[in-house]
Design an enzyme around this catalytic site. Structure first.
Site, short mmCIF file in Angstrom:
data_model
loop_
_atom_site.label_atom_id
_atom_site.label_comp_id
_atom_site.label_asym_id
_atom_site.label_seq_id
_atom_site.Cartn_x
_atom_site.Cartn_y
_atom_site.Cartn_z
N THR A 196 -21.52 9.97 -1.93
CA THR A 196 -21.73 8.85 -3.01
C THR A 196 -20.19 9.34 -3.98
O THR A 196 -19.71 10.41 -4.04
CB THR A 196 -23.06 9.29 -4.13
OG1 THR A 196 -22.96 10.65 -4.29
CG2 THR A 196 -24.16 8.64 -3.36
N ARG B 161 -20.31 12.54 -6.06
CA ARG B 161 -19.48 12.60 -7.24
C ARG B 161 -19.65 11.33 -8.25
O ARG B 161 -19.64 10.22 -7.70
CB ARG B 161 -18.03 12.89 -6.97
CG ARG B 161 -17.13 13.02 -8.31
CD ARG B 161 -15.74 13.49 -7.84
NE ARG B 161 -15.41 14.74 -7.29
CZ ARG B 161 -14.56 15.13 -6.61
NH1 ARG B 161 -13.56 14.29 -6.51
NH2 ARG B 161 -14.30 16.46 -6.22
N GLY C 272 -2.82 11.46 -2.77
CA GLY C 272 -3.16 10.37 -1.94
C GLY C 272 -4.65 10.29 -1.99
O GLY C 272 -5.54 11.05 -2.47
N TYR D 46 -5.29 20.44 -4.23
CA TYR D 46 -5.02 19.34 -5.12
C TYR D 46 -5.67 19.77 -6.30
O TYR D 46 -5.16 19.50 -7.26
CB TYR D 46 -5.36 18.09 -4.45
CG TYR D 46 -5.23 17.05 -5.44
CD1 TYR D 46 -4.06 16.38 -5.82
CD2 TYR D 46 -6.44 16.35 -6.08
CE1 TYR D 46 -4.08 15.18 -6.88
CE2 TYR D 46 -6.59 15.25 -6.51
CZ TYR D 46 -5.30 14.95 -7.19
OH TYR D 46 -5.22 13.69 -8.24
N SER E 90 -8.01 15.39 -12.55
CA SER E 90 -8.72 14.63 -11.56
C SER E 90 -10.18 15.56 -11.46
O SER E 90 -10.21 16.60 -11.77
CB SER E 90 -7.86 14.88 -10.34
OG SER E 90 -8.74 14.22 -9.26
N ALA E 91 -11.08 14.53 -11.17
CA ALA E 91 -12.40 14.94 -11.14
C ALA E 91 -12.49 16.07 -9.94
O ALA E 91 -13.33 16.76 -9.81
CB ALA E 91 -13.35 14.04 -10.67
N CYS E 92 -11.39 16.01 -8.98
CA CYS E 92 -11.34 16.85 -7.92
C CYS E 92 -11.15 18.40 -8.53
O CYS E 92 -11.26 19.40 -7.63
CB CYS E 92 -9.98 16.86 -7.06
SG CYS E 92 -10.01 15.47 -6.30
N GLU F 293 -4.30 5.70 0.71
CA GLU F 293 -5.22 4.68 0.18
C GLU F 293 -6.49 5.42 -0.21
O GLU F 293 -6.97 6.23 0.49
CB GLU F 293 -5.18 3.47 0.46
CG GLU F 293 -6.06 3.41 1.88
CD GLU F 293 -5.19 3.73 3.04
OE1 GLU F 293 -4.08 4.15 2.93
OE2 GLU F 293 -5.64 3.68 4.26
N ASN G 250 -11.53 8.65 -9.40
CA ASN G 250 -11.40 7.28 -8.48
C ASN G 250 -11.24 6.17 -9.35
O ASN G 250 -11.84 5.07 -9.70
CB ASN G 250 -12.63 7.13 -7.68
CG ASN G 250 -12.83 8.12 -6.58
OD1 ASN G 250 -11.90 8.53 -5.86
ND2 ASN G 250 -14.11 8.78 -6.38
P1 NAD Z 1 0.44 7.22 -7.28
O1 NAD Z 1 0.56 8.04 -6.17
O2 NAD Z 1 0.23 5.83 -7.25
O3 NAD Z 1 1.48 7.61 -8.59
C1 NAD Z 1 1.98 9.02 -8.64
C2 NAD Z 1 3.50 8.72 -8.71
O4 NAD Z 1 4.16 10.14 -8.85
C3 NAD Z 1 4.11 8.28 -7.45
O5 NAD Z 1 4.76 6.99 -7.69
C4 NAD Z 1 5.22 9.02 -6.88
O6 NAD Z 1 6.15 8.71 -6.39
C5 NAD Z 1 5.43 9.99 -8.17
N1 NAD Z 1 5.98 11.23 -7.95
C6 NAD Z 1 5.36 12.19 -6.96
N2 NAD Z 1 6.54 13.08 -6.93
C7 NAD Z 1 7.35 12.84 -7.68
C8 NAD Z 1 8.59 13.65 -8.05
N3 NAD Z 1 8.76 14.62 -7.34
N4 NAD Z 1 9.38 13.03 -8.92
C9 NAD Z 1 9.03 12.03 -9.62
N5 NAD Z 1 7.89 11.11 -9.28
C10 NAD Z 1 7.00 11.63 -8.48
O7 NAD Z 1 -1.05 7.93 -8.05
P2 NAD Z 1 -1.93 7.12 -9.39
O8 NAD Z 1 -3.05 6.84 -8.47
O9 NAD Z 1 -1.00 6.46 -9.93
O10 NAD Z 1 -2.29 8.48 -9.87
C11 NAD Z 1 -1.66 8.90 -11.29
C12 NAD Z 1 -2.30 10.31 -11.61
O11 NAD Z 1 -3.58 10.29 -12.00
C13 NAD Z 1 -1.53 11.51 -10.61
O12 NAD Z 1 -1.64 12.56 -11.20
C14 NAD Z 1 -2.98 11.46 -10.00
O13 NAD Z 1 -3.12 13.03 -9.48
C15 NAD Z 1 -4.32 11.28 -11.07
N6 NAD Z 1 -5.58 11.01 -10.63
C16 NAD Z 1 -5.65 9.70 -9.80
C17 NAD Z 1 -6.74 9.29 -9.34
C18 NAD Z 1 -6.88 7.90 -8.68
O14 NAD Z 1 -8.14 7.67 -8.66
N7 NAD Z 1 -5.84 7.26 -8.65
C19 NAD Z 1 -7.85 10.14 -9.41
C20 NAD Z 1 -7.76 11.41 -10.07
C21 NAD Z 1 -6.38 11.94 -10.84
#
Ligand code: NAD
Length: 339
Positions: free
Chosen positions: A221, A296, A78, A151, A120-122, A193, A180
């Protein structure tokens, strides 16, 4: 036509990726613990399996023999409110690590041709992100490791897990460190969000002449990458032969106040920014407001060198599309509440 599995395809990035790959004519199977809130399933996949990927039986069923590619995007995640308060650390680490342990092994057993993992960048060390004007997120700066959240530690562990399967079992992996990602059809309220969506929502909800809250002094940033460019970058990475972790993000760094100002400008409303400063602060909804690292920014030299492509769309263009979509969601919600 490839047989593609997208894990976490009920989420933001997975939904958009499914849509793009389905349009290209591939057979798409999605598995997620929940349905997609904003896409019709026929738009993003051929099969949607609702299942919990922490359960190895579900993973066995979803990744069957003959699958060409797996995109592993499922994670317990999240925005800052979910990741940085510390209140969800055990769940975040446990759930995401188990998913990755299950998925990596199953991909080897089923001889999947290529696997994409979303890091992730995290995972970058906190000590390189203390100066808001000069953060260092070059891929080579990852070690010695010191992410500022659990995370980030889980992401680092799972990167290493996929790389170990690559070394020991020849699993053909691609690993992106996302910075992001934002855009329409993503989470825009409720605490999970990210800041572009939060800024758009706050501005869309506010009346002309009002004010919006920004956590901290607003000088922290970040950079933000629009979803269409993210999907393009993922597909190009998958087509390449580069199997080390690489950044996927934008290098257009802005302060959070500048991001808020951009959303205000797009709305054409006259709004003021109220920076919530102090040691511990709570916003008007009673949420504790964690800030994350001070600065970042993505560093895209390696991606350009290895993949030969670069993201180019200005942040403002993506923010305009996102504001448009979120203000429609805000209006729909207001109508639902008033009926
Ligand atoms: P999101 O939360 O919209 O999507 C992740 C999905 O994983 C969700 O729909 C959730 O229901 C599903 N999920 C979680 N636990 C589950 C389980 N046990 N079984 C089945 N499904 C499960 O996130 P996103 O923004 O689409 O991100 C996708 C990936 O990219 C993630 O791994 C996230 O860590 C990584 N990421 C995203 C961002 C970003 O800015 N959005 C940045 C860095 C990394």
């Amino acid at each position: 036509m490839k047989k593609i599995v997208i894990l976490g395809g009920g989420g933001f990035i997975g939904g958009h990726l499914g849509k793009r790959l389905k349009n290209e004519g591939h057979h798409i199977r999605i598995c997620d613990i929940k349905k997609h809130e904003y896409f019709d399933h026929s738009e993003i996949c051929d099969e949607f399996i609702v299942g919990d990927l922490t359960d190895p039986k579900v993973v066995k069923l979803v990744i069957e023999d003959g699958v060409d590619e797996v995109y592993q995007l499922a994670a317990d995640m999240g925005g800052a409110l979910y990741i940085f308060t510390g209140e969800h650390d055990a769940d975040v680490m446990h759930n995401s690590a188990i998913i990755n342990l299950n998925v990596s092994r199953e991909c080897v057993l089923k001889k999947v041709k290529k696997v994409f993992y979303s890091s992730s960048a995290c995972m970058y060390p906190e000590h390189n992100q203390l100066d808001p004007n000069n953060p260092n997120c070059e891929e080579s700066s990852a070690y010695p490791a010191n992410p500022d959240s659990e995370y980030g530690w889980e992401k680092l562990f799972s990167e290493r897990l996929y790389l170990a399967y690559n070394r020991n079992y020849n699993l053909n992996v691609r690993i992106a460190r996302f910075h992001n990602i934002f855009g329409p059809q993503g989470t825009w309220f409720g605490g999970k969000e990210k800041s572009p969506a939060a800024m758009c929502r706050k501005v869309a909800e506010e009346m002309d002449g009002g004010q919006i809250e920004v956590w901290g002094n607003g000088k922290q940033t970040r950079s933000f990458l629009y979803i269409d460019e993210c999907v393009e970058a993922v597909i190009r990475l998958m087509e390449s032969d580069f199997s080390e972790p690489v950044n996927i993000g934008s290098e257009e760094m802005v302060s959070i106040n500048e991001l808020a100002q951009m959303a205000i400008g797009i709305s054409q409303k006259k709004l003021y920014i109220n920076n919530l400063e102090g040691k511990e602060f709570f916003d008007k909804y009673g949420f504790k407001c964690p800030l994350g690292v001070k600065g970042r920014n993505s560093h895209n030299k390696l991606y350009k060198e290895k993949i030969g492509w670069e993201v180019s769309q200005p942040l403002r263009v993506g923010m305009e599309k996102t504001y448009q979509w979120i203000s429609e969601q805000v209006q729909k919600k207001t109508v639902e509440h008033s009926v």
